[in-house]
Design an enzyme around this catalytic site. Structure first.
Site, PDB file in Angstrom:
ATOM      1  N   SER A  25     -37.012 -37.338 -71.110  1.00 38.37           N
ATOM      2  CA  SER A  25     -37.091 -35.893 -70.885  1.00 38.37           C
ATOM      3  C   SER A  25     -36.142 -35.144 -71.825  1.00 38.37           C
ATOM      4  O   SER A  25     -35.011 -35.562 -72.047  1.00 38.37           O
ATOM      5  CB  SER A  25     -36.724 -35.580 -69.434  1.00 38.37           C
ATOM      6  OG  SER A  25     -36.692 -34.194 -69.238  1.00 38.37           O
ATOM      7  N   CYS A 131     -28.300 -33.440 -62.722  1.00 35.25           N
ATOM      8  CA  CYS A 131     -27.876 -32.053 -62.955  1.00 35.25           C
ATOM      9  C   CYS A 131     -26.943 -31.604 -61.835  1.00 35.25           C
ATOM     10  O   CYS A 131     -26.885 -32.217 -60.778  1.00 35.25           O
ATOM     11  CB  CYS A 131     -29.098 -31.156 -63.081  1.00 35.25           C
ATOM     12  SG  CYS A 131     -30.011 -31.027 -61.532  1.00 35.25           S
ATOM     13  N   ASN A 193     -29.369 -40.972 -67.566  1.00 33.24           N
ATOM     14  CA  ASN A 193     -29.140 -39.781 -68.379  1.00 33.24           C
ATOM     15  C   ASN A 193     -27.988 -40.036 -69.363  1.00 33.24           C
ATOM     16  O   ASN A 193     -27.625 -41.185 -69.585  1.00 33.24           O
ATOM     17  CB  ASN A 193     -28.829 -38.597 -67.458  1.00 33.24           C
ATOM     18  CG  ASN A 193     -29.423 -37.296 -67.989  1.00 33.24           C
ATOM     19  OD1 ASN A 193     -29.148 -36.942 -69.134  1.00 33.24           O
ATOM     20  ND2 ASN A 193     -30.217 -36.614 -67.197  1.00 33.24           N
TER      21      ASN A 193
HETATM   22  C1  LIG Z   1     -31.374 -32.887 -76.793  1.00 30.74           C
HETATM   23  C2  LIG Z   1     -31.505 -33.611 -75.484  1.00 30.74           C
HETATM   24  C3  LIG Z   1     -32.015 -32.940 -74.373  1.00 30.74           C
HETATM   25  C4  LIG Z   1     -32.140 -33.586 -73.152  1.00 30.74           C
HETATM   26  N1  LIG Z   1     -32.649 -32.922 -72.087  1.00 30.74           N
HETATM   27  C5  LIG Z   1     -32.830 -33.585 -70.915  1.00 30.74           C
HETATM   28  C6  LIG Z   1     -33.440 -32.959 -69.814  1.00 30.74           C
HETATM   29  O1  LIG Z   1     -33.848 -31.795 -69.856  1.00 30.74           O
HETATM   30  N2  LIG Z   1     -33.583 -33.661 -68.659  1.00 30.74           N
HETATM   31  C7  LIG Z   1     -33.162 -34.966 -68.546  1.00 30.74           C
HETATM   32  O2  LIG Z   1     -33.332 -35.570 -67.493  1.00 30.74           O
HETATM   33  N3  LIG Z   1     -32.587 -35.599 -69.593  1.00 30.74           N
HETATM   34  C8  LIG Z   1     -32.413 -34.944 -70.765  1.00 30.74           C
HETATM   35  N4  LIG Z   1     -31.846 -35.592 -71.824  1.00 30.74           N
HETATM   36  C9  LIG Z   1     -31.416 -36.996 -71.682  1.00 30.74           C
HETATM   37  C10 LIG Z   1     -32.488 -37.936 -72.196  1.00 30.74           C
HETATM   38  O3  LIG Z   1     -33.646 -37.814 -71.425  1.00 30.74           O
HETATM   39  C11 LIG Z   1     -31.993 -39.391 -72.145  1.00 30.74           C
HETATM   40  O4  LIG Z   1     -31.664 -39.700 -70.807  1.00 30.74           O
HETATM   41  C12 LIG Z   1     -30.777 -39.639 -73.015  1.00 30.74           C
HETATM   42  O5  LIG Z   1     -30.891 -38.928 -74.226  1.00 30.74           O
HETATM   43  C13 LIG Z   1     -30.551 -41.123 -73.313  1.00 30.74           C
HETATM   44  O6  LIG Z   1     -31.612 -41.688 -74.033  1.00 30.74           O
HETATM   45  P1  LIG Z   1     -31.570 -41.871 -75.644  1.00 30.74           P
HETATM   46  O7  LIG Z   1     -30.310 -42.608 -75.955  1.00 30.74           O
HETATM   47  O8  LIG Z   1     -32.823 -42.641 -75.958  1.00 30.74           O
HETATM   48  O9  LIG Z   1     -31.586 -40.505 -76.226  1.00 30.74           O
HETATM   49  C14 LIG Z   1     -31.729 -34.940 -73.047  1.00 30.74           C
HETATM   50  C15 LIG Z   1     -31.213 -35.612 -74.160  1.00 30.74           C
HETATM   51  C16 LIG Z   1     -31.115 -34.970 -75.384  1.00 30.74           C
HETATM   52  C17 LIG Z   1     -30.565 -35.733 -76.539  1.00 30.74           C
END
Ligand SMILES: Cc1cc2nc3c(=O)[nH]c(=O)nc-3n(C[C@H](O)[C@H](O)[C@H](O)COP(=O)(O)O)c2cc1C
Ligand SMILES: Cc1cc2nc3c(=O)[nH]c(=O)nc-3n(C[C@H](O)[C@H](O)[C@H](O)COP(=O)(O)OP(=O)(O)OC[C@H]3O[C@@H](n4cnc5c(N)ncnc54)[C@H](O)[C@@H]3O)c2cc1C
Ligand SMILES: Cc1cc2nc3c(=O)[nH]c(=O)nc-3n(C[C@H](O)[C@H](O)[C@H](O)COP(=O)(O)OP(=O)(O)OC[C@H]3O[C@@H](n4cnc5c(N)ncnc54)[C@H](O)[C@@H]3O)c2cc1C
Ligand SMILES: Cc1cc2nc3c(=O)[nH]c(=O)nc-3n(C[C@H](O)[C@H](O)[C@H](O)COP(=O)(O)O)c2cc1C
Ligand code: FES
Ligand code: FES
Lengths: 320, 266, 320, 266
Positions: A25, A131, A193
């Site tokens: 997300s 959150c 997250n």
């Molecule tokens: C720019 C950005 C925006 C994100 N927005 C959300 C969000 O709105 N809701 C959520 O549950 N996680 C959000 N996340 C967290 C990601 O869903 C994920 O849990 C986190 O980035 C770890 O995964 P990754 O290492 O593959 O990025 C966000 C992450 C990034 C980098």
């Protein structure tokens, strides 16, 4: 492309996915249709929406770090109505189940939002309980087993689609939170997250994010999240979806071996918008190379030598 | 697919001034056909022991074609990523994603355009020059730089005819009080169909004050560069309301008049 | 070398350090004298010792990760007597205060060990309360404010040298732990130990560490630790020593700006055994370049724009 | 300082077989004087987009001198770090730390030494060859490899005279049952003053069984390579007790007889 010999399908509760790869997300939107065929993804997960309109955090909202990035986007949102009216239609006809991510300020608002999002076109809801909970002084729901249980129970009473609980890694004992979510009826867990972090520019002395602190994502956090996937998968019976630091098929396999049934890919898509397709192809190639007929077999199949520490300690007796 | 990640090869790479470098790539796709003036690419700057840029770096296309697999960049060597980029040699590989964003509006029916650029802003506007030149649209350029050695008029015009007004910090001619009458005169006397600007908030504010009609290319910290992550917002006035727009996909080119004053937030 | 114009000295309670750079426990031993002049360091911090002999964990004990490494050494130790007899003498004559790191299984054993280590040649003791507390089911002392308070109080009753409490980052609210340690009389805090992580080799399916899980260190964790340094420094009045992910002088400055009075360098020394000297020289150069006369001025001086979020939210009112 | 981190330059770098590469460095210090056979260096393998080795890679010195700033390595291209290393071109920079560890014991008064090597183990033992050759100590070498193409006898002896016995997996001659009588005969007939081995646990076990007197060079996962982190331990029998020793500083060379059986823990 994907080898038809390998069965990449996985089951998240009642939901069948044709492969275990979906976006995280906040790291996905319909604009990626310009860079890949969205229909090839195991599922689609949209940016968290909030019941009410929100403006989001001050810029700069992102900063790079070693093998990762910080973000403090702050969940700008146009509200639920806009989401149902304007966002959902983008995905009509895409042959992949859509998972709507939701954030809210209280357990009740969460429940109402999930009820409102239990509409055709939404196959599951991901409750972003990482959150802030305004009834707990802004501490994230998923930082407390009690708040987690309350939020998920309340949501389950109102939602008419499967509920995935997205946990925060900023806790001492993630297994305890995982069990609370399962007890409250969560259909799956998303682990996890971002880790709360901060970076300062030594030259200007200013924080690199407008909001000072933000979430750390990317390969830097993978060892921490893989450990949590492992801990959660051993603590609950519901499926765990691994999310953190996946850039390649090998990284996805690491999550699966640790106990994940499926994986989410976030930051990697910022480096290459079609990264998920490469991961799907890479998983098929991995299965073929290793003689894995069904990718679901990989889940939790890390090879731990249970006698190792004992043998090691026995040595200790012998050694002076 | 409109946007692709491509493993390109460095064809040419050289300094054009003390801080700016010119880069020409050969791409495994006919990018030139699909790339418009004002669009940009995300560059995967090379990783080394000394520096490990994690995010991609947004760079406007400075030149498109003439061969259909060629694109060019002109960039300021500034921080971690561009210092790493700078080290690439001809023949080395460089991965880019694009083309991205919404470019400049242009019509061959116009009579004259006014280009107001400062610093590396000229890289972003440079592809407008051959467009105008080929269509027979007259070009007036106001180029601002710290000193004459940094102006890069040649790099901007690349042989196209234009009426050039150069202003410098070093002799005080780039001060707002002195550029204002210059621009006012040009707008009054030449009545350009469109004004384009990039690279200076002061020049942008001045053009807004003078009521110029045209476009500006903006910058903002980016992650996804495709409208997904919501990191790159800036503030705009639209129909009396303040709204946030994503620089990466709703821009980087925006109507001059819409940019809200408080651009340097955070 | 160090510019005499810049005052690099810092104070950790009653202890004066000629510069703010010291090794992290477990990442330093007298063998480094082969690669640098140990006397140039702000202080020396030795590997944690335990009251009794311990054999340590099975190999492999280290694995590399993205921008970091995992370790599960497991604190092999020859015991306190061996430490006092055989380890301490190596540092006689080195003009830098020596800080002895201690781990123990219970608050009482901690106290007894710290008493036994309150000997000439030991200028302070770092209590590694990130280690498992066997009276709390193996949960680290520093994962609970209560256990932290009890261990540090007990230690303070028996030790005759300043006590630094080394916290674990594997907690939800580090400020709460920091306050508990301060209340119990800790003279300084070290923030922090490693993040618990895990890595699996997709090819062999085996965990990369013999012990399955281990501590993540190196630049990957710096954003998380800098955030914790910031939170702790705002929560307590005692000095905070930043420890996590420092490879360069710029990284050390980041910790200082966030609120650290001094820094510890761990993993960086594995990449270059003389890394700490480069950091000391780099700090002097930074101060000179930025017109900082006393490095102590940097502590906590991150430039946060307190009105930013308000201004941003005011905009929200105006925008549709 | 005995141990230094040095920015070196690649002088030569070439394949010697399908999987092994030879590397010659010029160092900004007279390393050759301070480096002994059996010692090793930590190599900072280059970082690239595709691979980012974080820890340093331990590599034995394969050759020392003759110029005082030269050291050589011979390595197996295997994983992330060595694949990155392999890409270096002559003229590129490479940072190394060393010399590290305790090397082989050697006396010019000996009459004959027996070297038993398999695979890349020969890189570690290679510096013994010129030592022995220069002192007039006779060399017998038992070299084991998967197939004749991988033996690297030239690379091992580099022109020195030796009596070589080659055994291969491909024709079954490297099987323990066949190497045992060979080694037994050599030990009986030639009575070497010292036996050295590296690169194979099976050969090590065999030499232990035959009661050979000599030394073995071991490997273990490392972080600090200076005795500090305690990651690189292996198990030894010393005076009837099992003890852990750090391969990086108490080794990598250990007495043959001391290595405990269960070497492949974890
Ligand atoms: C720019 C950005 C925006 C994100 N927005 C959300 C969000 O709105 N809701 C959520 O549950 N996680 C959000 N996340 C967290 C990601 O869903 C994920 O849990 C986190 O980035 C770890 O995964 P990754 O290492 O593959 O990025 C966000 C992450 C990034 C980098
Ligand atoms: C659409 C667009 C087009 C651009 N076109 C050009 C061009 O043609 N030539 C040119 O020289 N520069 C251009 N820039 C600016 C260029 O992206 C930055 O100078 C570059 O990212 C700096 O990277 P660095 O690693 O050297 O600096 P660092 O300071 O190390 O960068 C750290 C981080 O901040 C980001 N960042 C730093 N400055 C900027 C900036 N001005 N805008 C957006 N992100 C920034 C980087 O991308 C990186 O993520 C453009 C920016 C945008 C948004
Ligand atoms: C004292 C010593 C001397 C050595 N000398 C030589 C030599 O002369 N030539 C040669 O080809 N190889 C030698 N090796 C083995 C060499 O260090 C490994 O092959 C190399 O580290 C593999 O790195 P990689 O990144 O290619 O593999 P990867 O599998 O990607 O490495 C991952 C991690 O495991 C470590 N690792 C993997 N294999 C080994 C191993 N066998 N020993 C220790 N750590 C390992 C790496 O250093 C790295 O930290 C020596 C090892 C030691 C300990
Ligand atoms: C190999 C290794 C061994 C360690 N041993 C100890 C220890 O014995 N006691 C302790 O308090 N911390 C120990 N640590 C943690 C470090 O002191 C430090 O807190 C951590 O590595 C973070 O700092 P860094 O990122 O600079 O390495 C160890 C870390 C490593 C990498
Ligand atoms: S950079 Fe992600 S939305 Fe613009
Ligand atoms: S590698 Fe650190 S003690 Fe040997």
């Amino acid at each position: 492309m994907v080898d038809p010999q390998v069965d990449l399908g996985v089951k998240i509760g009642s939901l069948m996915l044709k492969n275990p790869v979906m976006p995280a997300s906040g790291c996905f939107a319909h604009e990626y249709a310009q860079a890949m065929d969205l229909g090839r993804l195991g599922a689609l997960v949209t940016k968290s929406v909030t019941p009410k309109r929100r403006i989001g955090n001050p810029v700069p909202r992102v900063a790079e770090t070693d093998a990762g990035m910080l973000n403090s986007i702050g969940i700008p949102s146009s509200g639920l109505l806009y989401y149902v009216d304007k966002i959902l239609p983008h995905y009509v006809g895409v042959p992949a189940p859509l998972v709507a991510s939701v954030s809210a300020d209280t357990a009740e608002e969460f429940a109402a939002a999930c009820e409102a999002l239990s509409v055709p076109g939404v196959s599951a809801i991901e409750a972003n309980i990482s959150c802030p909970n305004i009834e707990a002084d802004g501490r994230a729901f998923a930082m407390s087993p009690k708040d987690t249980h309350r939020a998920i129970s309340e949501i389950k009473r109102h939602a008419r689609v499967p509920i995935w609980a997205k946990l925060t890694p900023n806790v001492a004992d993630i297994a305890e939170i995982a069990r609370a979510a399962e007890d409250a009826g969560a259909d799956a867990l998303v682990v996890a997250n971002t880790l709360l972090g901060m970076a300062i520019d030594p030259e200007t002395r200013k924080p690199k994010l407008g909001n000072v602190m933000g979430g750390l994502s990317g390969p830097a956090i993978r060892p921490v999240i893989v450990r949590m996937v492992f801990q959660c998968a051993r603590a609950v019976r519901i499926p765990v979806i691994g999310c953190g630091g996946i850039l390649s098929a090998g990284h996805a396999v690491e999550h699966l071996l640790a106990g994940a049934t499926a994986v989410q890919v976030g930051t990697a898509s910022f480096l290459d918008p079609a990264a998920m397709l490469g991961i799907i192809d890479g998983l098929a190639a991995y299965c073929e190379r290793h003689g894995v007929a069904r990718i679901a077999e990989l889940t939790g199949s890390v090879r731990i030598d249970p006698g190792l520490t004992d043998r090691w300690l026995r040595l200790a007796q012998q050694s002076g | 697919m409109k946007v692709a990640t491509l493993a390109c090869r460095v064809v040419e790479h050289q300094w054009v001034s003390a801080r700016y470098k010119y880069l020409r790539l050969s791409c495994p796709a006919p990018l030139a056909r699909h790339t418009a003036a004002g669009q940009f690419f995300q560059l995967a700057c090379p990783v080394s022991e000394a520096q490990a840029p994690f995010l991609r770096r947004p760079m406007s296309v400075y030149g498109i074609g003439p061969e259909e697999d060629r694109i060019e960049f002109l960039y300021h060597v500034k921080g971690i990523g561009t210092r790493a980029l700078e080290r690439l040699r001809a023949g080395d590989a460089l991965t880019v994603t694009g083309p991205l964003g919404t470019g400049f509006a242009f019509s061959p029916d116009w009579k004259r355009v006014l280009l107001v650029a400062r610093g590396v802003g000229l890289a972003t506007m440079a592809p407008l020059v051959p467009l105008a030149a080929r269509a027979g649209v007259a070009i007036t350029a106001v180029l601002s730089a710290r000193a004459p050695g940094e102006l890069m008029t040649q790099e901007f015009l690349r042989g196209a005819p234009a009426s050039v007004h150069a202003v410098f910090d070093s002799d005080g001619s780039s001060a707002v009080e002195r550029v204002e009458p210059l621009l006012r005169n040009l707008l009054d006397a030449e009545r350009p169909d469109r004004v384009y600007t990039c690279g200076s908030n002061r020049l942008l504010a001045l053009l807004q004050k003078l009521g110029a009609h045209g476009e500006v290319a903006l910058e903002q910290q980016m992650a996804c560069a495709m409208g997904v992550c919501l990191s790159c917002v800036r503030l705009f006035n639209e129909e009396g309301e303040k709204v946030f727009r994503r620089v990466c996909c709703e821009g980087p080119v925006f109507p001059l008049g819409a940019v809200a004053g408080e651009v340097q937030f955070g």
